[in-house]
Design an enzyme around this catalytic site. Structure first.
Site, PDB file in Angstrom:
ATOM      1  N   LYS A 103       0.843  -1.035   0.032  1.00  0.00           N
ATOM      2  CA  LYS A 103      -0.061   0.158  -0.032  1.00  0.00           C
ATOM      3  C   LYS A 103       0.964   1.431  -0.003  1.00  0.00           C
ATOM      4  O   LYS A 103       0.391   2.259  -0.764  1.00  0.00           O
ATOM      5  CB  LYS A 103      -0.862   0.008   1.249  1.00  0.00           C
ATOM      6  CG  LYS A 103      -2.033  -1.012   0.986  1.00  0.00           C
ATOM      7  CD  LYS A 103      -3.295  -0.648   2.356  1.00  0.00           C
ATOM      8  CE  LYS A 103      -4.311  -1.707   1.754  1.00  0.00           C
ATOM      9  NZ  LYS A 103      -5.331  -1.621   3.004  1.00  0.00           N
ATOM     10  N   LYS A 129      -8.863 -10.340  -8.549  1.00  0.00           N
ATOM     11  CA  LYS A 129     -10.297 -10.519  -8.079  1.00  0.00           C
ATOM     12  C   LYS A 129     -10.960  -9.364  -8.030  1.00  0.00           C
ATOM     13  O   LYS A 129     -10.876  -8.369  -8.522  1.00  0.00           O
ATOM     14  CB  LYS A 129      -9.990 -10.804  -6.478  1.00  0.00           C
ATOM     15  CG  LYS A 129      -9.220  -9.578  -5.864  1.00  0.00           C
ATOM     16  CD  LYS A 129      -9.259 -10.078  -4.103  1.00  0.00           C
ATOM     17  CE  LYS A 129      -9.261  -8.636  -3.419  1.00  0.00           C
ATOM     18  NZ  LYS A 129      -9.970  -8.752  -2.171  1.00  0.00           N
ATOM     19  N   LYS A 155     -13.324  -3.720  -4.983  1.00  0.00           N
ATOM     20  CA  LYS A 155     -13.689  -2.112  -4.845  1.00  0.00           C
ATOM     21  C   LYS A 155     -12.632  -1.442  -5.522  1.00  0.00           C
ATOM     22  O   LYS A 155     -12.897  -0.437  -6.314  1.00  0.00           O
ATOM     23  CB  LYS A 155     -14.257  -1.955  -3.296  1.00  0.00           C
ATOM     24  CG  LYS A 155     -14.897  -0.439  -3.514  1.00  0.00           C
ATOM     25  CD  LYS A 155     -16.274  -0.265  -4.041  1.00  0.00           C
ATOM     26  CE  LYS A 155     -16.501   0.920  -4.205  1.00  0.00           C
ATOM     27  NZ  LYS A 155     -17.942   1.260  -4.968  1.00  0.00           N
TER      28      LYS A 155
HETATM   29  P1  ADP Z   1     -12.072  -5.118  -1.777  1.00  0.00           P
HETATM   30  O1  ADP Z   1     -11.046  -5.807  -2.258  1.00  0.00           O
HETATM   31  O2  ADP Z   1     -13.113  -4.671  -2.632  1.00  0.00           O
HETATM   32  O3  ADP Z   1     -11.170  -3.599  -1.261  1.00  0.00           O
HETATM   33  P2  ADP Z   1     -11.857  -5.562   1.035  1.00  0.00           P
HETATM   34  O4  ADP Z   1     -10.471  -5.896   0.895  1.00  0.00           O
HETATM   35  O5  ADP Z   1     -12.399  -4.442   1.978  1.00  0.00           O
HETATM   36  O6  ADP Z   1     -12.569  -5.629  -0.441  1.00  0.00           O
HETATM   37  O7  ADP Z   1     -12.415  -6.916   1.771  1.00  0.00           O
HETATM   38  C1  ADP Z   1     -13.366  -7.145   2.528  1.00  0.00           C
HETATM   39  C2  ADP Z   1     -13.701  -8.500   2.761  1.00  0.00           C
HETATM   40  O8  ADP Z   1     -14.415  -9.195   1.764  1.00  0.00           O
HETATM   41  C3  ADP Z   1     -12.443  -9.396   3.072  1.00  0.00           C
HETATM   42  O9  ADP Z   1     -12.872 -10.244   4.006  1.00  0.00           O
HETATM   43  C4  ADP Z   1     -12.164 -10.152   1.904  1.00  0.00           C
HETATM   44  O10 ADP Z   1     -11.530 -11.168   1.882  1.00  0.00           O
HETATM   45  C5  ADP Z   1     -13.497 -10.215   0.971  1.00  0.00           C
HETATM   46  N1  ADP Z   1     -13.522 -10.107  -0.261  1.00  0.00           N
HETATM   47  C6  ADP Z   1     -13.103  -9.052  -0.956  1.00  0.00           C
HETATM   48  N2  ADP Z   1     -13.061  -9.160  -2.341  1.00  0.00           N
HETATM   49  C7  ADP Z   1     -13.327 -10.434  -2.479  1.00  0.00           C
HETATM   50  C8  ADP Z   1     -13.569 -11.280  -3.652  1.00  0.00           C
HETATM   51  N3  ADP Z   1     -13.281 -10.807  -4.972  1.00  0.00           N
HETATM   52  N4  ADP Z   1     -13.949 -12.765  -3.347  1.00  0.00           N
HETATM   53  C9  ADP Z   1     -14.053 -12.952  -2.092  1.00  0.00           C
HETATM   54  N5  ADP Z   1     -13.965 -12.485  -1.287  1.00  0.00           N
HETATM   55  C10 ADP Z   1     -13.620 -10.885  -1.065  1.00  0.00           C
HETATM   56 NA    NA Z   2      -8.964  -4.640  -0.505  1.00  0.00          NA
END
Ligand code: ADP
Ligand code: NA
Length: 330
Positions: free
Chosen positions: A114, A197, A200
């Site tokens: 990050k 993946k 957001k």
């Molecule tokens: P993002 O990647 O959208 O920023 P976060 O990192 O805030 O999402 O993840 C919040 C939760 O959602 C975590 O527990 C993460 O493992 C799960 N998560 C996020 N994206 C995915 C995905 N594409 N598939 C499965 N789980 C996910």
């Molecule tokens: Na993330």
């Protein structure tokens, strides 16, 4: 015997959670409510580590809680709260920071990733100490288990090290938490780029389905999802990641097994699959949106849910912090 305790947190940083958040995380939280003594928190302290807008954060925290309730978290069966409502998180975070080595914290790969994106010079100290606060989040509640994906393994390892170190230095105080690996947890990939993946922060607008977006828009995204070469509808995450992703989402939202879906679509085309899945997604998000809106339209009730959650959390967190303060000579 009492139920094992789990703790998990989610950031309030987006306007809406997406299908990946639900299928990869929140769905498991809902499923664990009865078999575990579950503590779930919306981690707003963590959400201010990389710059933020106060008005947006306040809204998003409430929208996040409303979505979690709409998705099935039940305050009667779990402890659902906002991190900043429980001051013990920040207080214990400080103490844990004082037994963390600077070099040890510097080895956290998520910070390196990050901060290299933001520019190391501009990264906040809060971003650097994030995993230490995360350790405090977990240790305050004596969590036995913490659901973790690959990306969080190193942070949980630090938490375990810090718990053991504190116990050795000042006497047995903390439970050393175990990782809770959920085998059937779905990893949802980007609809436009199935090698990445769904995220957001990383996906383009058409690559992710948000739970709170216009259902017609969500349907369109599913229908225009990138599929793979060939015509066969089979599950093969390696060679057919696009189709496999659609099958994963379909199976999770409909309760039908992947193999049942594969036979049902035998001889049919990608278009048929996408058209039907678009309907399944619309049927899933429409009531979620209705319930989320109901929670948001009744701010008094939402405040009550938050106050009850904070009380339940503090009932555990405050005695833990008191014990820590006593142990360290305060
Ligand atoms: P993002 O990647 O959208 O920023 P976060 O990192 O805030 O999402 O993840 C919040 C939760 O959602 C975590 O527990 C993460 O493992 C799960 N998560 C996020 N994206 C995915 C995905 N594409 N598939 C499965 N789980 C996910
Ligand atoms: Na993330």
């Amino acid at each position: 015997a009492s139920r094992p305790r789990v703790l998990s947190g989610i950031q309030p940083t987006a306007d809406s959670y997406h299908l990946g958040n639900f299928l990869g995380a929140v769905r498991n939280w809902v499923a664990m409510q009865d078999d575990y003594d579950a503590f779930y928190c919306v981690v707003d302290l963590h959400a201010i580590t990389s710059g933020h807008d106060p008005k947006l954060l306040r809204e998003r925290t409430r929208v996040s809680i409303a979505q979690l309730l709409a998705l099935g978290l039940d305050p009667a069966r779990c402890t659902l709260f906002v991190q900043s409502h429980v001051p013990e998180h920040a207080q214990l975070g400080w103490v844990m920071g004082c037994i963390t080595g600077f070099g040890e914290a510097s080895r956290m790969t998520q910070f390196k990733d990050k901060s290299s994106k933001q520019g190391a010079e501009r990264s906040s100290v809060g971003l650097f100490t994030y995993p230490i606060l995360q350790a405090a989040d977990i240790l305050l509640y004596h969590a036995d288990r913490v659901p973790v994906g690959e990306d969080q393994r190193q942070h949980l390892e630090l938490t375990r090290d810090l718990a053991q170190r504190f116990n050795t230095l000042f006497g047995d105080t903390f439970t050393v938490p175990q990782p809770h690996i959920i085998k059937e947890t779905a990893k949802i990939v980007d609809l436009q780029d199935p090698t990445a993946k769904m995220s957001k922060s990383a996906s383009t607008a058409n690559g992710l389905v948000e739970l709170l977006e216009e259902p017609a828009k969500a349907a369109k995204k599913i229908k225009s999802a990138v599929t793979d070469t060939g015509r066969e509808i089979i599950f093969d995450a390696e060679n057919k990641p696009g189709v496999s992703n659609l099958l994963t989402i379909y199976s999770a939202l409909s309760g039908r097994s992947i193999s049942e879906l594969v036979s049902a679509y035998d001889g049919k085309g990608y278009g048929d699959l996408k058209k039907d899945l678009a309907e399944v997604v619309v049927e899933f998000i429409t009531p979620i949106q209705k319930r989320t809106k109901e929670y948001l339209d009744d701010p008094g009730q939402l405040d009550k849910v938050l106050a009850i959650g904070a009380d339940k959390a503090r009932n555990v967190a405050a005695p833990t912090l008191a014990k820590v303060y006593d142990r360290i000579g305060f």
